[in-house]
Design an enzyme around this catalytic site. Sequence first.
Site, PDB file in Angstrom:
ATOM      1  N   LYS A   1       4.202 -13.164  -5.917  1.00 55.73           N
ATOM      2  CA  LYS A   1       5.169 -12.310  -6.421  1.00 55.73           C
ATOM      3  C   LYS A   1       4.721 -11.228  -7.027  1.00 55.73           C
ATOM      4  O   LYS A   1       3.074 -10.821  -7.386  1.00 55.73           O
ATOM      5  CB  LYS A   1       6.011 -12.897  -7.309  1.00 55.73           C
ATOM      6  CG  LYS A   1       6.819 -14.349  -7.286  1.00 55.73           C
ATOM      7  CD  LYS A   1       7.655 -15.262  -8.428  1.00 55.73           C
ATOM      8  CE  LYS A   1       8.132 -16.351  -8.478  1.00 55.73           C
ATOM      9  NZ  LYS A   1       8.505 -16.585  -8.780  1.00 55.73           N
ATOM     10  N   HIS A   2       5.012 -10.507  -7.425  1.00 57.81           N
ATOM     11  CA  HIS A   2       4.732  -8.819  -7.711  1.00 57.81           C
ATOM     12  C   HIS A   2       3.945  -9.659  -9.449  1.00 57.81           C
ATOM     13  O   HIS A   2       4.130  -9.966 -10.192  1.00 57.81           O
ATOM     14  CB  HIS A   2       5.796  -7.625  -8.067  1.00 57.81           C
ATOM     15  CG  HIS A   2       5.593  -7.250  -7.275  1.00 57.81           C
ATOM     16  ND1 HIS A   2       4.881  -6.351  -5.849  1.00 57.81           N
ATOM     17  CD2 HIS A   2       6.909  -6.799  -6.528  1.00 57.81           C
ATOM     18  CE1 HIS A   2       5.811  -6.164  -5.026  1.00 57.81           C
ATOM     19  NE2 HIS A   2       6.702  -6.608  -4.606  1.00 57.81           N
ATOM     20  N   GLU A   3       2.902  -8.636 -10.056  1.00 61.61           N
ATOM     21  CA  GLU A   3       2.062  -8.654 -10.493  1.00 61.61           C
ATOM     22  C   GLU A   3       2.964  -8.142 -12.526  1.00 61.61           C
ATOM     23  O   GLU A   3       4.123  -7.474 -12.012  1.00 61.61           O
ATOM     24  CB  GLU A   3       0.915  -8.220 -11.413  1.00 61.61           C
ATOM     25  CG  GLU A   3       0.331  -7.908 -12.514  1.00 61.61           C
ATOM     26  CD  GLU A   3       0.003  -9.359 -12.243  1.00 61.61           C
ATOM     27  OE1 GLU A   3       0.632 -10.394 -13.568  1.00 61.61           O
ATOM     28  OE2 GLU A   3      -1.477 -10.057 -12.282  1.00 61.61           O
TER      29      GLU A   3
ATOM     30  N   ASP B   1       1.377  -7.586  -4.881  1.00 62.04           N
ATOM     31  CA  ASP B   1       1.296  -5.997  -4.973  1.00 62.04           C
ATOM     32  C   ASP B   1       0.124  -5.362  -3.835  1.00 62.04           C
ATOM     33  O   ASP B   1      -0.438  -3.948  -3.671  1.00 62.04           O
ATOM     34  CB  ASP B   1       0.165  -6.269  -5.963  1.00 62.04           C
ATOM     35  CG  ASP B   1       0.984  -6.657  -6.922  1.00 62.04           C
ATOM     36  OD1 ASP B   1       2.361  -6.170  -7.429  1.00 62.04           O
ATOM     37  OD2 ASP B   1       0.200  -6.936  -8.333  1.00 62.04           O
TER      38      ASP B   1
END
Length: 584
Positions: free
Chosen positions: A219-221, A230
């Site tokens: 998942k995105h940071e 990312d």
Amino acid sequence: RMDQALLLVRNELPAPGLNLAARSGSCHQCLYQFLAFVPPSNESLRKPGTASVMVDTQHPLTLLLNSSVGDRDLCKVQYHFGEFGNYSLVVKTLSTSTQTVSCDLIINEGPINSYLPILFAFLVYMGILALLIAGRLLMKIDPVRNWVYKKLNPRATDRMINSELGSPSTADSMNCDPAPQSWSTGSRQRLRSLDTFRGLSLVIMVFVNYGGGKYWFFKHESWNGLTVADLVFPWFVFIMGTSIALALGSMLRWGSSKWKVLRKIIWRSFVLILLGIIVVNPNYCLGPLSWDNLRIPGVLQRLGFTYLVVAALELLFTRADSGTWEGRFPALQDILPYWPQWIFILVLETIWLCLTFLLPVPDCPRGYLGPGGIGDFGKYPNCTGGAAGYIDRLLLGENHMYQHPSSGVVYQSTMPYDPEGILGTINSIVMAFLGLQAGRITLFYKDQPKQIMSRFIIWGTVMGVISAILTKCSKEEGFIPINKNLWSISYVTTMSCFAFILLLLIYYLVDVKKWWSGAPFLYPGMNSILVYIGHQVFANYFPFKWKMQDSQSHAEHLTQNLIATTLWVIISYILYRRRIFWKI
């Protein structure tokens, strides 16, 4: 639930009771969040007070216990809980004379290893790869190949043996523009490594968009830092810039006028932006799309605008012939002739720096780069993204932005924030321009792979050094931290460093040594628009998604997401074999 553990707190202390709070290790300078009140022990019944809470297992936690009266801190416990584990935290007095309190963590039931499905999936794909390699080697043996052809089509054995087995040709392409020249007699001029790199980025993008098995690193940071998710979008922007350098020079050499090329650039940008707003708009989940909830920024919108600026800028200075530049510094022949472009890019970056660090934002400190919410000890809860968020809210309106930013999970920010917003587009243009530089290198040093690879190494090193300076080699303490939500300049230089090095490796394996054909990433890389839009439109349809037996299982989510991603690779391969390529 998935990514959670059960914690039972046993309080053997007398009145007044305890407050339990927690702070995630991924939450920088965050306030402790209240979890539960633990009642005091019943001394007459010798029964401790208890409270049960669910705790997060994705990152290490710091637990804080303090008295409900007087707010006196009693103890802190730092621990990384395991998924589905069962734990007890026993709070008791070691010495009645000194009132020393101890907090002991006990494992009642061990956690599961939630990463085993990743290992199993890796072994499965490695097994499939080994079988394909073995089959390819067997097909090089004449008796085996002839036997297979006879079984497949006995009537056409001779024709198939002497053919190229259906290798697509340029003349048969079903497309808005011709099929890539890599399949014609002039195929040596096309770099398969570019399509392979694009396809690799796209496959990872599809996988993480489908959920990535619900693992946090897919998942995105939440704010500063990097995860796998990312990496892919800036790589896609980078390779788009590389393709611009190669495509524009090719079109001009074939006799197209600059005005004709400019019209094509404007049309392609318009179509990309339109597709992003109308077809893959995430606000469809809020109901039928209307102006009230239309998200204006987006991935395709940013790609379209970035392409427009970088391609138009390159068109002004591209020459029909890509011969060597005769000047005082031949080693800089891919840079010096384009000094006006570099000045333009530097001016753009100066604008980004000035707006980011000098623009006054109401109720926020100047130059704020934080997530808001409970970050920075809760001082600026409504300042998510600083100037970048403020500009988007001012020009676009809150209803036309992304409503669920990644900062909302860890930092509990409540303000809408769009990671594809206006200010970050400046740095995506810089990213594409650096990709354009990679394209220029391949043009200026054509048929000189050592020169190309050495310059890729130099550019990757320079970008890495700039990133190290900007970030102080730290996630949180640098001058400008790496941040995908902001598309900070350190994020761009870091991703460019990775892109130059990765493109170097793929170029060496695919185009120089020809040890790797680029498969399977080559196929989605040559149908990138179709795969990207298709995976968004059909994301909630079978066979890309189905009802799970256990929605709290990483294994089931990973299986579903990997199958869905693999299906798009297979679809792109079928389209490749049928010579169908959709380009704008």
